[in-house]
Design an enzyme around this catalytic site. Structure first.
Site, PDB file in Angstrom:
ATOM      1  N   ASN A  90      -0.831  48.889   2.368  1.00  0.00           N
ATOM      2  CA  ASN A  90       0.486  48.610   2.950  1.00  0.00           C
ATOM      3  C   ASN A  90       0.564  47.279   3.688  1.00  0.00           C
ATOM      4  O   ASN A  90       1.628  46.705   3.831  1.00  0.00           O
ATOM      5  CB  ASN A  90       0.894  49.741   3.904  1.00  0.00           C
ATOM      6  N   GLN A 132       2.668  52.907  -1.408  1.00  0.00           N
ATOM      7  CA  GLN A 132       3.045  51.506  -1.622  1.00  0.00           C
ATOM      8  C   GLN A 132       2.977  51.101  -3.091  1.00  0.00           C
ATOM      9  O   GLN A 132       3.573  50.098  -3.478  1.00  0.00           O
ATOM     10  CB  GLN A 132       2.149  50.577  -0.782  1.00  0.00           C
ATOM     11  N   ALA A 155       9.770  58.442  -0.516  1.00  0.00           N
ATOM     12  CA  ALA A 155      10.973  57.887  -1.148  1.00  0.00           C
ATOM     13  C   ALA A 155      11.433  56.565  -0.549  1.00  0.00           C
ATOM     14  O   ALA A 155      11.884  55.671  -1.264  1.00  0.00           O
ATOM     15  CB  ALA A 155      12.103  58.907  -1.042  1.00  0.00           C
ATOM     16  N   CYS A 198       3.776  50.937  11.103  1.00  0.00           N
ATOM     17  CA  CYS A 198       3.709  52.051  12.040  1.00  0.00           C
ATOM     18  C   CYS A 198       3.210  51.602  13.395  1.00  0.00           C
ATOM     19  O   CYS A 198       3.354  52.304  14.380  1.00  0.00           O
ATOM     20  CB  CYS A 198       2.807  53.124  11.484  1.00  0.00           C
TER      21      CYS A 198
HETATM   22  N1  PMP Z   1       1.056  55.788   3.853  1.00  0.00           N
HETATM   23  C1  PMP Z   1       1.273  54.484   3.629  1.00  0.00           C
HETATM   24  C2  PMP Z   1       0.327  53.712   2.762  1.00  0.00           C
HETATM   25  C3  PMP Z   1       2.390  53.856   4.195  1.00  0.00           C
HETATM   26  O1  PMP Z   1       2.605  52.547   3.985  1.00  0.00           O
HETATM   27  C4  PMP Z   1       3.264  54.616   5.015  1.00  0.00           C
HETATM   28  C5  PMP Z   1       4.468  53.965   5.674  1.00  0.00           C
HETATM   29  N2  PMP Z   1       4.117  52.999   6.637  1.00  0.00           N
HETATM   30  C6  PMP Z   1       2.986  55.979   5.215  1.00  0.00           C
HETATM   31  C7  PMP Z   1       1.874  56.522   4.618  1.00  0.00           C
HETATM   32  C8  PMP Z   1       3.891  56.854   6.049  1.00  0.00           C
HETATM   33  O2  PMP Z   1       5.058  57.083   5.311  1.00  0.00           O
HETATM   34  P1  PMP Z   1       6.300  57.951   5.825  1.00  0.00           P
HETATM   35  O3  PMP Z   1       7.157  57.009   6.584  1.00  0.00           O
HETATM   36  O4  PMP Z   1       6.954  58.439   4.568  1.00  0.00           O
HETATM   37  O5  PMP Z   1       5.775  59.068   6.634  1.00  0.00           O
END
Ligand code: PMP
Length: 363
Positions: free
Chosen positions: A139, A167, A187, A307
């Site tokens: 990501n 991703q 999604a 995040c």
């Molecule tokens: N896994 C990866 C590789 C991501 O890039 C993300 C989003 N930052 C997530 C998990 C978490 O995704 P979600 O917002 O759908 O919980």
């Protein structure tokens, strides 16, 4: 606004929006109810599951719809207990490494380009572990991970293999992903709505249940299904062009940036990457300064992983590559979308040059 944070989230695609509205208008009934209209909703839900299974190349019964990738990763990994061993790459998303808190954890190293070291994985698998989790594409840096090889290695060693494909999906073809025993998807990373995703399971995982109550999703995840969200997600993935030749736009941007900032470090430049992502260690000034000044000029960028953006020095990848705390504070991530043009990328590098001159002058 010039949006360069598609790896954090994407706007709803027009096709997904239309699908969501249509599904909400026509099929708002509870799929578990017994009258005719509810039956139509149940049929539409089951058709959406079949369509997603076709895209992934797996059996529809293996798909459990979730609220996104975080839930999918947690559902699978939080059930591992202290007697079990989970091996994952040093560049996994926090929802992988934080979810597996009970299991014994083995962190697999990456090479200088941010790609998983297969030899380390091979040794770990030979020494014995319960499950391996390696993402399909990173990501932060966009580096593609050798998930096909990992799948083969794990299969021949009889070890469970999970890939977080959040991703990869929508940016590269999904062919072959279905042969991974466990897959995570979300999604909102490919033009679908937020709050919808899925976990693909091995069919023999009878005991894996994480939301208890009603019989939905084979009893694994109880609760009325979000059919409009699911329909919009599947439509988004079906209608998402997966271009293979767009990396030249990102590459030209990186060349422009290297011309403006010769000491710039481009992470993963010599490895296969997603066509939309560029992870940079700026030669000077903190990432928050770059982000704030660029934001004022109408550019949305990130400081590492979404995040943890807002926190300086938050890049999991650059940290895994052994960067100093000072370098970590200078990480920026640019991630484009399907409609981003060469002019958008050029405007971004020009804005970086302008902000760089401004910040240098203030020193
Ligand atoms: N896994 C990866 C590789 C991501 O890039 C993300 C989003 N930052 C997530 C998990 C978490 O995704 P979600 O917002 O759908 O919980």
């Amino acid at each position: 606004m010039h949006y360069f944070d598609y790896n954090a989230t994407t706007p709803l695609s027009p096709a997904a929006r239309e699908a969501w509205l249509k599904a909400s208008d026509r099929h708002w009934f509870n799929a578990s109810s017994l009258y005719r209209e509810a039956g139509f909703t149940a049929n539409a839900l089951s058709a959406a599951r079949e369509r997603l299974a076709d895209l992934l190349g797996c059996e529809a019964e293996r798909i459990v719809f979730t609220s996104g990738a975080t839930e999918a990763n947690n559902a699978l990994l939080a059930q591992l207990h202290s007697g079990q061993k989970l091996a994952y790459s040093a560049i996994e998303h926090p929802s992988v490494f934080a979810a597996s808190c009970a299991a014994q954890r083995i962190v697999l190293p990456v090479d200088e380009h941010g790609v998983l070291c297969l030899e380390a994985l091979q040794r770990t698998v030979q020494e014995g572990c319960t499950m391996v989790s390696v993402m399909a594409a990173n990501n932060e840096s966009g580096t593609l991970q050798p998930w096909r090889e990992v799948a083969d290695l794990c299969q021949s060693a009889g070890v469970k293999f999970h890939t977080d494909a959040s991703q990869w999906l929508g940016k590269l073809p999904a062919d072959g992903l279905g042969r991974c025993p466990y897959i995570t998807g979300s999604a909102h990373k490919f033009g679908g709505p937020k709050g919808v995703g899925f976990l693909v399971l091995k069919d023999e995982d009878e005991a894996l249940k994480w939301l208890r109550g009603g019989p939905q999703e084979s009893g694994r995840r109880a609760g009325t299904e979000n059919y409009p969200g699911i329909e919009a997600m599947v439509t988004a993935l079906e209608t998402c062009a997966t271009p293979t030749d767009r990396s030249s736009l990102r590459d030209a941007f990186e060349q422009d940036m290297l011309a403006h900032f010769p000491e710039l470090r481009v992470i993963g430049q010599r490895s296969a990457r997603l066509w939309n992502t560029s992870l940079l260690v700026m030669p000077r000034h903190s990432n928050l300064k770059w982000l704030t000044r660029l934001s004022r000029r109408g550019f949305a960028i990130s400081t590492g992983s979404a995040c943890s953006s807002g926190k300086e020095g938050s890049s999991v990848v650059v940290q895994a590559l052994g960067a100093t705390p000072n370098e970590l504070r200078r990480v920026v991530r640019l991630s484009s979308g399907w409609d981003t043009t060469a002019e958008d990328w050029q405007a971004l590098s020009a804005a970086f040059a302008e902000v760089g001159a401004e910040l240098d002058a203030e020193r």
